[in-house]
Every structure is written in C-alpha cells, then in structure tokens.
Design an enzyme around this catalytic site. Structure first.
Site, mmCIF file in Angstrom:
data_model
loop_
_atom_site.group_PDB
_atom_site.id
_atom_site.type_symbol
_atom_site.label_atom_id
_atom_site.label_comp_id
_atom_site.label_asym_id
_atom_site.label_seq_id
_atom_site.Cartn_x
_atom_site.Cartn_y
_atom_site.Cartn_z
ATOM 1 N N GLN A 17 -42.385 -27.536 5.707
ATOM 2 C CA GLN A 17 -42.605 -28.865 6.285
ATOM 3 C C GLN A 17 -41.274 -29.606 6.411
ATOM 4 O OE1 GLN A 17 -44.569 -31.738 3.713
ATOM 5 N NE2 GLN A 17 -45.870 -32.363 5.424
ATOM 6 N N HIS A 56 -34.568 -16.841 -3.455
ATOM 7 C CA HIS A 56 -35.144 -15.498 -3.322
ATOM 8 C C HIS A 56 -35.259 -15.212 -1.831
ATOM 9 C CE1 HIS A 56 -36.272 -15.169 -7.616
ATOM 10 N NE2 HIS A 56 -36.276 -16.484 -7.525
ATOM 11 N N ARG A 69 -39.158 -15.471 -12.692
ATOM 12 C CA ARG A 69 -39.571 -16.880 -12.726
ATOM 13 C C ARG A 69 -40.882 -17.110 -13.468
ATOM 14 N NH1 ARG A 69 -35.332 -20.188 -10.712
ATOM 15 N NH2 ARG A 69 -34.393 -19.165 -8.914
ATOM 16 N N GLN A 85 -38.765 -32.694 6.797
ATOM 17 C CA GLN A 85 -38.602 -34.126 6.557
ATOM 18 C C GLN A 85 -37.881 -34.795 7.731
ATOM 19 O OE1 GLN A 85 -36.468 -34.267 2.822
ATOM 20 N NE2 GLN A 85 -38.359 -34.506 1.644
ATOM 21 N N ARG A 86 -37.455 -33.989 8.674
ATOM 22 C CA ARG A 86 -36.812 -34.533 9.871
ATOM 23 C C ARG A 86 -37.858 -34.915 10.914
ATOM 24 N NH1 ARG A 86 -32.943 -31.230 14.147
ATOM 25 N NH2 ARG A 86 -32.319 -33.040 15.385
ATOM 26 N N ARG A 99 -43.066 -5.864 -3.428
ATOM 27 C CA ARG A 99 -41.903 -5.599 -4.283
ATOM 28 C C ARG A 99 -41.177 -6.901 -4.633
ATOM 29 N NH1 ARG A 99 -36.713 -1.943 -2.360
ATOM 30 N NH2 ARG A 99 -35.771 -1.590 -4.403
ATOM 31 N N ARG A 121 -34.590 -39.791 5.632
ATOM 32 C CA ARG A 121 -34.983 -38.801 4.617
ATOM 33 C C ARG A 121 -33.902 -38.589 3.561
ATOM 34 N NH1 ARG A 121 -33.981 -32.784 7.291
ATOM 35 N NH2 ARG A 121 -32.173 -33.378 8.543
#
Length: 253
Positions: A125, A116, A216, A127-128, A207, A189
């Site tokens: 966040q 979306h 969803r 992971q690197r 909107r 990771r």
C-alpha cells in the site's frame, strides 16, 4: 486507530485439473496432496530417467501409498521430503509458492520484512497515492502499538500508552493540516511514523518462507511484531499443506 496484524492465504501452488483427471484415469489414488505432487515431481526430475510428466503417474503409488521406510511419520513422499531437506537440496521446494494478504503491519516491521529479498515478491500500500487524511476514504492512518509499550514493567504503564496514542493523534492532526494547506500526500507522508500500519500482498516460495521463519520466528531474538508475522505465515502455510509443518520447527532439517 490501533490496528492488529492479520495474515490470510490468498493462493498457493496446486496441480492443474487436467493433470488430476489424467492421474485418476490412470489409476492414481484420489487424495494426492497438491504440494507434495509438485515437490515430488521436482525432486525426482533430478534423479529419474522418467520425464516430469511421467514421474508421479508411474511412481506416485509407491510414494503416496507406502509408509515411510525411515520409520518416520507419513508416507514415502514424506520420507523423501525429509531426506531432501536434510541433504540441503532445498531448491526443489521453491516450486511451491504461497500468496498472503497481510494487513496491519507497521512500517517498521515492513522494513525488516523486505530485507528478505530472495524468493519474495511484494505489493505494498502506497503512502504516496493513498491519502491518509481524517476526511479521506482511509479515515486517517492506522498504527501499531509495540508489545513492549503494552506490557512494559513500569510503575504507571497506562501513562506510556496514553503518551503513545496522544502522539499518534497529534501526528494525524498535523498531517491533516499539511494536506489542508495544499501539501501533496507524497510529501505530507514524511511525517507519518514508523508505527503507521500498511497493507500488502506478498508471494514467497516455500524454501524462502521456511528460511524466514527460522530467522524471525518465536525462537529467535526478532522483534515481537515480526515474530507474530512469521507465526501467522507458518499457520497459513501448514493449514494449506499440513506436511510442511515438520520443516518449521527450531533447528528443523
């Protein structure tokens, strides 16, 4: 460690204090709803000879004081918003934005969420840069257990939970080993699972949030986790702006 999805509202669109002071000084009613004032200004700008600054000041008493002329709930402002939503002129509610603090969302659900794109902004966040070793500040990676594993109709459902959680612990051990051997966090990771939980700050306009919920939400065939996200987002939005609730229902206009 197992993580539960949490969604909280950090901020949402409000009119300025200087506008409120001017409004009250010129006889405006005290309890104008911020979001409705913004939406009304945007909607009437398209159809009124008045300037945006004048619209609520000169038309506000009519829209916020009078009962809905269509026989529906609320005020004339509610009626106008229902009309706009039904007519499809929904660009006018893009002026309302909501910023969410989200924690405990799996990377699998994140991949679905970020499909979306229109009207959404994400800060996720990394992971690197965030290290997920057992001895790091994170204490290791958190994970989300899918609902079907928790509730599956199997002869021994507790075995499925045991298998899943053992796999998460095994991945943590192997992640720690790679890091101990000098592998960078950005490369280690690669073995983290789609179940790994993440945190994000996300801003979306009204909107787009309504569109997300319709695609969803709990009345759809979406995965349980992202349905939960849609429901919690709706709850946060409607708590801040209760008048928006009528637009979230299945098939709502």
């Amino acid at each position: 460690m197992q993580k539960t999805l949490e969604v909280d509202l950090l901020a949402h669109t409000q009119v300025t204090e200087s506008w409120k002071d001017y409004w009250k000084a010129h006889g405006g009613i005290e309890d104008v709803v911020d979001g409705q004032a913004v939406a009304l200004t945007a909607i009437r700008t398209c159809y009124s000879p008045l300037t945006p600054f004048e619209i609520v000041l000169k038309e506000g008493k009519k829209y916020f004081n009078e009962s809905a002329a269509d026989g529906g709930k609320g005020t004339e402002a509610d009626r106008l918003l229902r009309h706009i939503m039904k007519s499809g002129h929904t660009s006018t509610i893009e002026h309302l934005s909501f910023t969410f603090m989200i924690s405990g969302l799996s990377r699998a659900a994140l991949a679905q969420l970020t499909r979306h794109r229109v009207g959404f902004s994400y800060s996720v966040q990394s992971q690197r840069f965030v290290k997920f070793g057992s001895g790091d500040k994170s204490g290791g990676f958190d994970y989300v257990i899918p609902e079907s594993i928790k509730k599956v109709n199997a002869p021994n459902p507790e075995i499925l939970m045991m298998v899943f959680e053992e796999m998460m612990r095994d991945i943590q051990v192997k992640y720690d080993y790679l890091r101990d051997q000098g592998v960078s966090a950005e490369d280690a990771r690669s073995i983290l699972p789609q179940a790994a939980a993440c945190n994000l700050t996300m801003t979306a306009n009204l909107r787009s949030i309504i569109d997300f919920y319709r695609k969803r939400g709990p009345h759809t065939h979406a995965q349980a986790e992202i349905q939960d996200l849609a429901v919690q987002m709706r709850e946060a939005v409607t708590e801040a702006e209760p008048w928006t609730d009528m637009f979230f229902g299945e098939g709502a206009e």
